[in-house]
Design an enzyme around this catalytic site. Structure first.
Site, PDB file in Angstrom:
ATOM      1  N   GLU A 264      -9.525  -4.396  -7.085  1.00  0.00           N
ATOM      2  CA  GLU A 264      -8.954  -5.186  -5.996  1.00  0.00           C
ATOM      3  C   GLU A 264      -9.841  -6.393  -5.740  1.00  0.00           C
ATOM      4  O   GLU A 264     -11.068  -6.282  -5.735  1.00  0.00           O
ATOM      5  CB  GLU A 264      -8.873  -4.383  -4.683  1.00  0.00           C
ATOM      6  CG  GLU A 264      -7.939  -3.195  -4.686  1.00  0.00           C
ATOM      7  CD  GLU A 264      -7.965  -2.456  -3.344  1.00  0.00           C
ATOM      8  OE1 GLU A 264      -8.537  -3.001  -2.370  1.00  0.00           O
ATOM      9  OE2 GLU A 264      -7.424  -1.347  -3.277  1.00  0.00           O
ATOM     10  N   GLU A 320       1.776  -5.975   4.151  1.00  0.00           N
ATOM     11  CA  GLU A 320       2.287  -4.638   4.474  1.00  0.00           C
ATOM     12  C   GLU A 320       2.107  -4.352   5.965  1.00  0.00           C
ATOM     13  O   GLU A 320       0.993  -4.186   6.442  1.00  0.00           O
ATOM     14  CB  GLU A 320       1.564  -3.585   3.625  1.00  0.00           C
ATOM     15  CG  GLU A 320       1.728  -3.795   2.123  1.00  0.00           C
ATOM     16  CD  GLU A 320       0.772  -2.944   1.316  1.00  0.00           C
ATOM     17  OE1 GLU A 320       0.879  -1.701   1.388  1.00  0.00           O
ATOM     18  OE2 GLU A 320      -0.100  -3.517   0.626  1.00  0.00           O
ATOM     19  N   LYS A 323       0.032  -1.073   7.476  1.00  0.00           N
ATOM     20  CA  LYS A 323      -1.368  -0.761   7.186  1.00  0.00           C
ATOM     21  C   LYS A 323      -2.146  -0.745   8.493  1.00  0.00           C
ATOM     22  O   LYS A 323      -2.038  -1.667   9.308  1.00  0.00           O
ATOM     23  CB  LYS A 323      -1.974  -1.797   6.237  1.00  0.00           C
ATOM     24  CG  LYS A 323      -1.467  -1.698   4.814  1.00  0.00           C
ATOM     25  CD  LYS A 323      -2.425  -2.348   3.845  1.00  0.00           C
ATOM     26  CE  LYS A 323      -3.683  -1.494   3.704  1.00  0.00           C
ATOM     27  NZ  LYS A 323      -4.650  -2.083   2.747  1.00  0.00           N
ATOM     28  N   GLU A 329      -5.774  -6.568   7.412  1.00  0.00           N
ATOM     29  CA  GLU A 329      -5.290  -5.510   6.532  1.00  0.00           C
ATOM     30  C   GLU A 329      -3.800  -5.658   6.225  1.00  0.00           C
ATOM     31  O   GLU A 329      -3.329  -5.225   5.179  1.00  0.00           O
ATOM     32  CB  GLU A 329      -5.540  -4.142   7.166  1.00  0.00           C
ATOM     33  CG  GLU A 329      -6.990  -3.732   7.196  1.00  0.00           C
ATOM     34  CD  GLU A 329      -7.548  -3.515   5.801  1.00  0.00           C
ATOM     35  OE1 GLU A 329      -7.152  -2.517   5.160  1.00  0.00           O
ATOM     36  OE2 GLU A 329      -8.357  -4.340   5.347  1.00  0.00           O
TER      37      GLU A 329
END
Length: 462
Positions: A264, A320, A323, A329
């Site tokens: 990542e 998203e 999250k 995040e």
């Protein structure tokens, strides 16, 4: 992706000698959102981004089926909660591979199988020594089915290091170096696999923006360099510095040549008011620049490994909305949930920046100074809001006294205002202990004072 603290959490990048593996940049496909496109639609979007590889956090059969007959390599993952059971049972390992790999391979190009995600960061200590036994059993299962092209590894966060500066002093944590990492490196070396690790210069910079140049973190530095006093290697960006700290840490354990795979990396395109530098301009700049570096031909590598190829995966495909944690995040996506680009990017590295739309100027590259309140989100589910209100008020410290009957913030018919007061009060009291203004997506930060009359809402002052 877990949040990684300061500069100590330097991240790993994948290095490989030329000829063994071609350089590519892929994307992490997370699904913690209630508004995301279907797997089949997502495949088309992954292809539109020029990604050569995709990593999923599990082995969702609908996702694996959607990637059949594409040219995209796929990385799948054994969930952390299964590691102990699989480590104790070859039969369970065989069953997992039989269910999650065999039905899809080779039409779905599964190339990497990760046993756990950031286990030494986020999981109970009793799981740590079970990672390698689980990896061995999964490897054995793959061999039984002649699936020898699939590399087995595990994904870790930068907190595997206890020292990362200067890079030549890179050292793994003493609690895991001998018992966990040395035998893991031996396995990776023997099986010619990769050391997967997450690399986020954003978190290192955001933790110390006064000492680390933003341009240095974004690959935009023209005159800022750092020369390691021990190795005499000169660095022009934070990414290389972080990667090489891991290279030196592996060398210190006797494994100088294990290839590194960046599981990542990325930069948030938005975040909370108190999160510095999380904006579209910085996210686009970082990701475009890291793609240029990683797809360059011939390969650039890092100062400690010049010319080595570094396969990598950008985080993430989507913003998203489910999250947990700080706002960043939920804002690492290259795409909005409706499938449109947050900003222009080509993971193949073939599109010049001049062909993308102009980027909005950043407005939060300096620390926010002022007060912030935590408010309930408008239109939130009443049952969920009531439950979150009860939680916030149950933590003590007279958090909710002012919203009791007869007190200045009492509004008998307003769950929204009571929850907002409770959220602000809880956050202001417990932020230093790690509390966030999130409350399962029911809260958001505001710089506008919600106080009214004699009711004064507590705030966080930055």
């Amino acid at each position: 992706m877990g949040l990684l603290p300061p500069l100590y959490f330097l991240f790993l990048f994948l290095s490989v000698s030329n000829g063994e593996i071609s350089g590519f940049v892929g994307v992490n496909y997370g699904d913690l959102g209630n508004n995301l496109p279907s797997p089949k639609q997502s495949v088309k979007l992954v292809q539109s981004l020029g990604a050569k590889c995709v990593k999923i956090y599990g082995a969702n059969p609908a996702v694996l089926d959607a990637f059949k007959d594409t040219n995209i390599q796929v990385s799948i993952m054994v969930p952390n909660e299964l590691i102990i059971n699989i480590s104790n049972s070859q039969k369970l390992a065989d069953s997992w591979v039989q269910s999650n790999v065999v039905p899809f391979y080779p039409k779905t190009r599964i190339r990497y199988l990760l046993v756990g995600n950031e286990v030494t960061s986020s999981s109970p200590k009793q799981i740590w020594p079970r990672i390698l036994p689980a990896m061995r059993k999964i490897k054995s299962s793959l061999k039984t089915h002649s699936l020898n092209k699939i590399k087995v590894s595990t994904s870790m966060a930068m907190d595997v290091l206890e020292s990362s500066f200067p890079p030549s002093n890179g050292t793994f944590r003493s609690d895991i170096a001998g018992p966990i990492l040395k035998p893991l490196l031996q396995f990776l070396n023997r099986t010619k696999s990769f050391f997967f690790l997450d690399v986020y210069p954003y978190f290192a910079w955001a933790a110390d923006p006064k000492s680390i140049s933003l341009d240095y973190a974004l690959f935009e530095s023209r005159n800022i360099t750092y020369t390691d006093p021990v190795s005499s290697l000169t660095y022009t960006n934070l990414f290389d510095q972080m990667v090489d700290s891991v290279v030196f840490a592996m060398k210190r354990l006797g494994y100088p040549d294990i290839r590194i795979f960046i599981a990542e990396t990325g930069w948030p395109n938005s975040g909370d008011i108190d999160q510095i530098g999380a904006n579209i301009y910085n996210a686009a700049t970082y990701n475009r620049n890291v793609v240029k570096k990683l797809t360059a031909k011939p390969a650039i590598g890092t100062p400690a490994r010049p010319g080595w190829v570094i396969p990598s995966l950008v985080f993430a495909l989507y913003n998203e909305n489910q999250k947990p944690g700080p706002g960043t995040e939920r804002h690492f996506g290259l795409l909005h949930p409706n499938g449109t680009n947050v900003y222009g990017i080509d993971l193949s590295g073939k599109t010049p920046d001049s062909e993308f739309e102009p980027l909005p100027k950043p407005d939060n590259n300096e620390p926010y100074k002022g007060k912030i309140w935590c408010m309930a989100v408008g239109g939130a589910n009443a049952t969920a809001l009531s439950s979150a209100l009860s939680y916030a008020c149950s933590q003590g410290n007279k958090t909710c006294d002012p919203i009791q009957p007869g007190k200045p913030c009492f509004k008998p018919d307003s769950l929204f205002w009571h929850a907002s007061y409770a959220f602000s009060s809880h956050w202001s009291q417990f932020k230093k202990a790690g509390a966030t203004c999130y409350f399962n997506g029911l809260a958001t930060q505001t710089a506008k004072d919600p106080s009214f009359g004699h009711c004064k809402f507590p705030s966080v002052t930055l």
